[in-house]
Enzyme design. Structure first.
Site: not given
Length: 781
Positions: A500-501, A624
Site C-alpha cells: 500500500f505504499g 503474495d
C-alpha cells in the site's frame, strides 16, 4: 418508595441458584498450568509463563530451558511419553510437541468448537468439547458419543471421565480402565485424577478415595477430614495431595521409596499445584510461583530438592471472565500482564470449624486424623446449629442484595415496559465488538479492561479497519518523528515499495534503524480505502505474529489520512535485488554465490510460511509470496514481509470463501487466478516460483534478447523434468560440488511439485520444510 419485590425476587432466586451451583464445581480434574513429560532417562518439565502479554509455554530439560513455538497464549498444558500438549487461550487450538525435537504439531483447530479439560496419558491426548461435553481423543479411541463429561483424565492406556448428569465415572481403553470403572461403581464424584494404573478423586461428600492398582500402596489414602485436600498428583507408584488448611504436601504409596517422597526439603513449603513422575514429584510454590522437584527418581536424587530455572508459572489460566463469585488470585493482573485475571478455584468449602466436635487430647495421632462426625446423641444439635447459622447468613445476604438493588434503582428497571423505554445498547455493542475482534469467535478478547476495549474500538477490524485489538502492543509514533527519521521521506532514503505504499530507511531519535512504510497519499476515496485495508491488515496480523522468519513490526502512525508502519530494518534488503539487480549482485551479493546459502534462504522463507499456515491461530494465507517480499537481515537470515494482502481463515487444508484474486504476475497461483480457489497451496505455488528463481537466477517473468516475455515456470519446469537441470542453473554460482549436487536436485524437484497446476498435487509447507532441511544438511556433508 418500595422496591418491586416480584422483580427483585426473580433476580435473587437466579443469583442464589447460580451460587449454589458454583459450590459443586471442582478444579481438581481440569487442565493444569504445570506438566511433566517423561521417557527413558529423561524428564521435561513445562509451565505457562507468568508476567508476559502472551502466556507462552516454557520448558526445562537436561539442564537447559526453552520457550515453545508458537509464541501465543495457552490456558493449560499436559504431558505424557515424550509428549507435551497445550490448549491455547480460548480453547480453539490444541498443539502438541515431541520433546525430542520440540517441533509443534497442530492436533485440533476449530473457530467455534472450544475445548477444555485437556489430559494426556502415555501417548493418548483427550479433551472435552465445551458446551455439549463430548469427549474427544487423538492417538486413541474417543469415548461413546452419548457420554457427556464434565471432566476427563488419562492414564497409561486408559482414560476416565465424570459424567455431567450423574457424576458417575466412565472409563475406556485397556482392562485397567474397565476395572477402575467397576471399582468406582455408582459413586458420585466431584473430581478425578489418573496415574499410570490408578485413579484418585473426591466424592460429593468430600471424601478422598483411590481405585485401581495398589502394588505400591498408592491407594492407601491417609485418614482425613472431608474436603481436606485441594489438589492431587499421581505417579506410577505413588500419590500426593495438597492439604487445604496450609497447602503442605502429603504423599502416600511409593513402596520401598515411600519415605523419600516425604522429603524434608519441602516439608514446610506451600504449593499451588503438583505433578508426579516416576518416584518424584514437582510442585508450583505458593511463595514465588517457582517450580521445585524432589524424590529419588528426579535426576540428582532426593537430597537436591531442585529449584528449576524457569520463570514464574501462573497458578491458573488468565481469563477475561468475571471472578466475582470465587474471587481473584492475588496479584492476578500483574501475573497476566493485563491480559485477564486468574480466578480462584470454586471448590466446595469446608464446614464451619467451630461446629466440628473437638478431638480429645488423649487421642493418639492416628485417631486424630480419622474423619470427624458428631457423637450420635449430638447429631441433631450439630445439624440444627449448622442450619441456623447458614440460614442467618443467607437471609442477611438477601436483605443486603435487595437494599442494594433498590438503592440503585435496578429492580425498578425490570418493571418498565420494553416498548415504553429506550433500550440500553452498551452490552450489545461490546459483545459485537468483542466478537469482531476475535474473528467472529465468542471468546472474550484478552484485554485488561472494558474501558480499554472501548477506546480501541477503531482498531478491531481485520480486513477493512485501521488496526486490530493487538495494536496496543505496537508503539505509536507521530508523523513528525517518522518524517524526521526519514529526512522528510527523502527519495535518497527510499528502499522499496509494499502493498500500500513506499518504504523508506529511517533512523529514530533513540538510534534504532527502521524501515518506514508510508501509504501513498491521494485524494481519491477508492485509493484511500485500499490503503486503509492494507494498513489494517498488516497491523492486525503483525502485532499478533512473532517468529524469527517474519519481519517484525515495531509500531505504526495514524494521523488524518496518513498511514505508516514501522518495521525492523533488514540491512541486506530484498532477495529479489540480490538475484536480479545487476549492480547489487555485482557489488554486494557474494554471499548468494553459494548453493548452500541459497538453500538456507529458501528454508528460512519456508519456515516463516509454515508458521503462518500451521501455527498462527487462525491460519494465515499470505497471498503474495515473491522474492521481493523475502528480506535479508545483517546475518543473511531471510524473513517474510508485506502482509497487506494476507487473509485469516479456515484450516490450512481447506478452501477460503471466494475472494477477488490478488497477487503478482508470475507468482500468482493459476488455480486461484482462474478458478477463484484459494487455499494454503496458493502460497506454496509462490514459494515454488521463488525456488526456481534461486536455481536459475531468472526473474519470475523475464525476457531474453529477441524473445517474448516468458515465465520462469514455463522455462525451467520442462527442462528440469527432462533431466536438464544443469542447463538451467544460475551460471553466476559455481557448479554444485559432489555433496551439493544432490541437494540442488532435491530443491529442483521440490520446486516442480510446488508449481503443479492443481493445488492438491502440490506438497504441504511441512513437506517443503523437511525437503529443504534435508537439502541444507546435504550441503554440509
Amino acid at each position: 418508595m418500595k422496591p418491586p419485590l416480584a422483580s427483585c425476587a426473580a433476580i435473587i432466586t437466579f443469583l442464589i441458584a447460580a451460587t449454589s451451583l458454583s459450590l459443586l464445581v471442582s478444579s481438581l480434574g481440569s487442565g493444569s498450568t504445570l506438566a511433566l513429560s517423561y521417557g527413558p532417562n529423561t524428564v521435561t518439565v513445562c509451565g505457562i509463563a507468568a508476567g508476559e502479554p502472551n502466556q507462552r509455554i516454557q520448558c526445562y530439560k537436561d539442564g537447559r530451558t526453552l520457550f515453545l513455538e508458537p509464541n501465543i497464549s495457552y490456558e493449560s498444558v499436559s504431558g505424557g511419553l515424550h509428549l507435551i500438549c497445550g490448549l491455547t487461550s480460548g480453547g480453539s487450538t490444541l498443539l502438541c510437541w515431541d520433546t525430542t525435537t520440540f517441533r509443534a504439531k497442530r492436533v485440533h483447530y476449530s473457530s467455534s468448537g472450544r475445548l477444555n479439560d485437556l489430559s494426556v496419558g502415555d501417548s493418548q491426548v483427550c479433551a472435552v468439547q465445551a458446551g455439549d461435553g463430548t469427549g474427544l481423543c487423538w492417538r486413541f479411541p474417543s469415548p461413546e458419543v452419548s457420554w457427556k463429561f464434565g471432566t476427563l483424565t488419562s492414564g497409561a492406556g486408559f482414560s476416565c471421565g465424570i459424567l455431567k448428569n450423574t457424576r458417575r465415572v466412565k472409563c475406556w481403553g485397556n482392562e485397567i480402565g474397565a476395572e477402575i470403572q467397576n471399582q468406582f461403581s455408582d459413586l458420585a464424584m466431584l473430581s478425578i485424577v489418573a496415574g499410570e494404573s490408578h485413579v484418585c478423586g473426591v466424592t460429593k461428600a468430600g471424601n478422598l478415595i483411590c481405585k485401581g492398582s495398589n502394588a505400591s500402596g498408592q491407594l492407601d489414602v491417609p485418614s482425613h477430614l472431608p474436603f481436606e485436600f485441594s489438589g492431587f498428583a499421581l505417579g506410577p507408584n505413588h500419590s500426593c495431595g495438597i492439604l487445604r488448611k496450609n497447602e503442605l504436601v502429603v504423599c502416600w504409596g511409593g513402596g520401598s521409596k515411600r519415605s523419600e517422597l516425604a522429603s524434608s526439603v519441602v516439608k514446610s513449603i506451600s504449593f499451588e499445584a503438583l505433578e508426579a513422575g516416576v518416584d518424584f514429584t514437582c510442585g508450583l510454590t505458593t511463595k514465588n510461583l517457582s517450580v521445585i522437584c524432589w524424590g529419588a527418581g528426579w535426576p540428582g536424587g532426593l537430597s537436591s530438592g531442585t529449584v528449576l530455572p524457569l520463570q514464574m508459572v501462573i497458578p491458573g489460566p488468565c481469563v477475561e471472565a468475571s471472578c466475582s463469585i470465587c474471587g481473584v488470585f492475588p496479584n492476578s493482573e500483574s501475573l497476566c500482564a493485563g491480559s485477564g485475571s486468574i480466578c480462584k478455584s470454586c471448590d466446595t468449602e469446608l464446614p464451619i470449624p467451630a461446629l466440628l466436635p473437638p478431638v480429645p487430647r488423649s487421642s493418639p495421632p492416628s485417631q486424630a486424623l480419622q474423619p470427624l462426625s458428631p457423637p450420635p446423641g449430638d447429631q441433631n444439635r450439630f445439624f440444627w446449629a449448622f442450619g441456623i447459622v447458614g440460614s442467618v447468613g443467607v437471609l442477611a445476604g438477601i436483605c443486603s442484595l435487595v437494599y442494594f438493588l433498590w438503592r440503585n434503582g435496578l429492580c425498578g428497571l425490570l418493571d418498565k415496559k420494553i416498548d415504553d423505554s429506550v433500550q440500553p445498547t452498551t452490552g450489545k455493542v461490546n459483545v459485537a465488538a468483542a466478537s469482531e475482534a476475535n474473528g467472529g469467535s465468542k471468546v472474550p478478547p484478552r484485554t485488561s479492561s472494558s474501558l480499554k476495549r472501548d477506546n480501541l474500538a477503531s482498531f478491531r477490524r481485520q480486513r477493512s479497519g485501521t488496526s486490530s485489538r493487538h495494536s496496543d502492543r505496537a508503539q505509536k509514533f507521530s508523523l513528525a518523528e517518522l518524517s524526521a527519521s526519514t529526512k522528510n521521506f527523502s527519495s535518497d532514503n527510499k528502499i522499496g515499495g509494499g502493498s500500500f505504499g513506499t518504504v523508506y530507511r529511517g533512523k529514530l531519535a533513540d538510534g534504532r534503524e527502521v524501515a518506514v512504510k508510508r501509504g501513498d497519499t491521494g485524494a481519491r476515496k477508492r485509493k484511500f480505502q485500499d490503503k486503509e485495508s492494507a494498513f489494517g491488515s498488516e497491523l492486525a496480523l503483525l502485532t499478533r505474529l512473532h517468529h524469527k522468519h517474519l519481519v517484525e513490526l515495531l509500531g505504526f502512525c495514524q494521523e488524518d489520512e496518513e498511514r505508516l508502519l514501522v518495521y525492523e530494518h533488514m540491512s541486506n534488503g530484498a532477495l529479489y535485488d540480490h538475484l536480479h539487480n545487476k549492480n547489487n549482485v555485482k557489488n554486494s551479493s557474494s554471499e548468494l554465490h553459494s548453493w548452500k546459502m541459497r538453500i538456507k534462504i529458501a528454508l528460512d522463507a519456508a519456515r516463516g510460511i509454515e508458521y503462518l499456515h500451521n501455527y498462527a491461530v487462525p491460519p494465515i494465507i499470505h497471498r503474495d509470496i515473491k522474492s521481493s517480499n523475502i528480506l535479508l537481515d545483517a546475518n543473511w537470515t531471510a524473513k517474510v514481509s508485506d502482509f497487506g494482502l494476507s487473509l485469516m481463515g479456515p484450516d490450512s487444508d481447506q478452501e477460503f470463501p471466494p475472494t477477488k484474486a490478488v497477487g503478482t504476475v508470475g507468482y500468482i497461483d493459476p488455480e486461484y487466478y482462474v478458478l477463484n480457489i484459494l487455499t494454503a497451496k496458493s502460497d506454496v505455488y509462490g514459494l515454488g516460483v521463488v525456488l526456481l528463481e534461486l536455481l536459475t537466477g531468472k526473474r519470475a517473468v523475464f525476457k531474453d534478447e529477441g524473445s517474448s516475455p516468458m515465465g520462469v515456470v514455463d522455462y525451467a519446469v520442462p527442462l528440469i523434468a527432462a533431466g536438464g537441470l544443469k542447463t538451467v542453473l544460475d551460471k553466476r554460482v559455481a557448479p554444485p560440488a559432489m555433496n551439493e549436487a544432490e541437494a540442488v536436485e532435491l530443491v529442483a524437484y521440490t520446486a516442480l511439485r510446488c508449481v503443479n497446476l492443481e493445488g492438491k498435487e502440490r506438497p504441504t509447507i511441512n513437506e517443503i520444510v523437511v525437503s529443504l532441511e534435508r537439502g541444507l544438511a546435504l550441503c554440509g556433508e
